[in-house]
Design a protein around this motif. Sequence first.
Motif, short mmCIF file in Angstrom:
data_model
loop_
_atom_site.label_atom_id
_atom_site.label_comp_id
_atom_site.label_asym_id
_atom_site.label_seq_id
_atom_site.Cartn_x
_atom_site.Cartn_y
_atom_site.Cartn_z
N LEU A 37 0.70 -1.19 0.00
CA LEU A 37 0.07 -0.08 -0.02
C LEU A 37 0.81 1.26 -0.11
CD1 LEU A 37 -2.88 -1.10 2.43
CD2 LEU A 37 -2.88 -1.18 -0.09
N SER A 38 0.68 2.00 1.25
CA SER A 38 1.59 3.22 1.22
C SER A 38 3.32 2.72 0.71
CB SER A 38 1.71 3.89 2.43
OG SER A 38 2.11 3.23 3.52
N THR B 241 -0.44 8.70 -1.12
CA THR B 241 0.62 7.79 -0.43
C THR B 241 1.79 7.33 -1.26
OG1 THR B 241 -0.51 5.76 -0.65
CG2 THR B 241 -1.35 7.24 1.35
N SER C 117 1.32 4.88 -3.31
CA SER C 117 1.16 3.76 -3.19
C SER C 117 1.70 2.66 -4.35
CB SER C 117 -0.48 3.61 -3.15
OG SER C 117 -0.96 2.09 -3.31
N GLY D 133 -3.61 7.22 5.21
CA GLY D 133 -4.13 6.79 4.03
C GLY D 133 -4.54 5.54 3.87
N ASP D 134 -3.39 4.64 4.27
CA ASP D 134 -3.56 3.22 4.27
C ASP D 134 -5.03 2.78 5.13
OD1 ASP D 134 -1.25 2.78 2.94
OD2 ASP D 134 -0.23 2.15 4.49
N GLU E 37 -7.73 4.68 5.54
CA GLU E 37 -8.65 5.04 4.83
C GLU E 37 -9.14 3.94 3.82
OE1 GLU E 37 -10.48 8.71 2.11
OE2 GLU E 37 -8.78 9.06 3.33
N LEU E 38 -8.02 3.55 2.98
CA LEU E 38 -8.30 2.55 1.90
C LEU E 38 -8.74 1.36 2.66
CD1 LEU E 38 -8.01 2.02 -1.30
CD2 LEU E 38 -5.89 0.93 -0.57
N LYS F 284 -7.33 7.82 -5.30
CA LYS F 284 -7.21 8.64 -4.46
C LYS F 284 -5.89 8.34 -3.65
CE LYS F 284 -9.56 10.71 -0.59
NZ LYS F 284 -10.90 10.72 0.06
N HIS F 285 -5.87 6.85 -3.23
CA HIS F 285 -4.72 6.44 -2.38
C HIS F 285 -3.43 6.37 -2.91
CE1 HIS F 285 -2.47 3.06 -0.26
NE2 HIS F 285 -3.22 3.63 0.77
#
Length: 326
Positions: free
Chosen positions: A228-229, A283, A285, A256-257, A259-260, A278-279
């Motif tokens: 992820l991030s 981040t 990502s 951010g992680d 939220e996803l 958006k992520h």
Amino acid sequence: MARVFQVPAGSSRSGARRAAGTPAAPAPAPAPRPGEQKAGIVAGYLAPHPPHLVYAENPPQNEPRSTGGWEVLRWGYEELRRRLRAHRPDVLVVHAPHWITMVGHHVNCVPNPRGISVEPIFPHLFRYHYDFRTDVDLAEAIVEEGERAGLVTSALREDGVRVDYATIGALHLANPDWDLPVVSLSANNNPYYYSDASLAEMETLGVATRRAIERTGRRAVLLGSNSLSHLHWDTEPELPEDMSAERPFNHAQYAGDMELLQTIREGPTSRLKDAVPKHIEATASETKAGSLTWLLAAMGWPDVAGDVLAYGTVIATGNAVVEWVP
């Protein structure tokens, strides 16, 4: 400027090829007889590939030795393995970011890849001796379905080509017994380098993958191997597995992680079509490489929530192990 490089799935050449006509689709696999299990995608997993997780497991195939570390993520993979067995798949299909191809999508069609995979940034952690079987019939079918969908696709048939560490890491963590055949797909990283998260082509590849699986009558588990991030430290502690040094890169990356992952946990997966870009923007990502989008598109963006089995950081990057069952 980056948007100049965003294009629809395929190319002008592949578009001309479609206009000229494509081969008729092969007949689908016959319907299962009573008592037989239905073919198709039986589960999909977000299965990140940090080499540290394999290092911490101390498998016999990996040369470096560790004293452990990153246990929560490794426990998540233990649960993934238990669930994967319950699905009784015929094959594992993996898309990972580090078999990088700049032109089109490649599919490994080598029957028995063997060699040593070395992580170029962490060779002191990951020098892994691999030896596995490829489901060549399914691999060739994915190439054909990709071409039929207008993608530039190629079959890798060169023995001795080294398999990237992300593919090996995800496959080992999901199935350390290596007793299931595999199909591995490359990451076309033109969008990764030259545009801001152009993921439409990965959706097309996902649909092509599903069609190939159904056509060949396979029960498949998919592994999308993204972190992820993805901001990370540029130095590591003297002992790599020193967990006192392990934490998120900063609060914004962690937030951010979360939220996803909350979107994943709530479902349905269709919400991720907007949440993933958006992520990526928030981040940096690794989902920008498209593995997660490929996975969910192959599953038809199912109207379900994902089951988050674990979350943790590795050198500050965010990593989650997640299951979706269609």
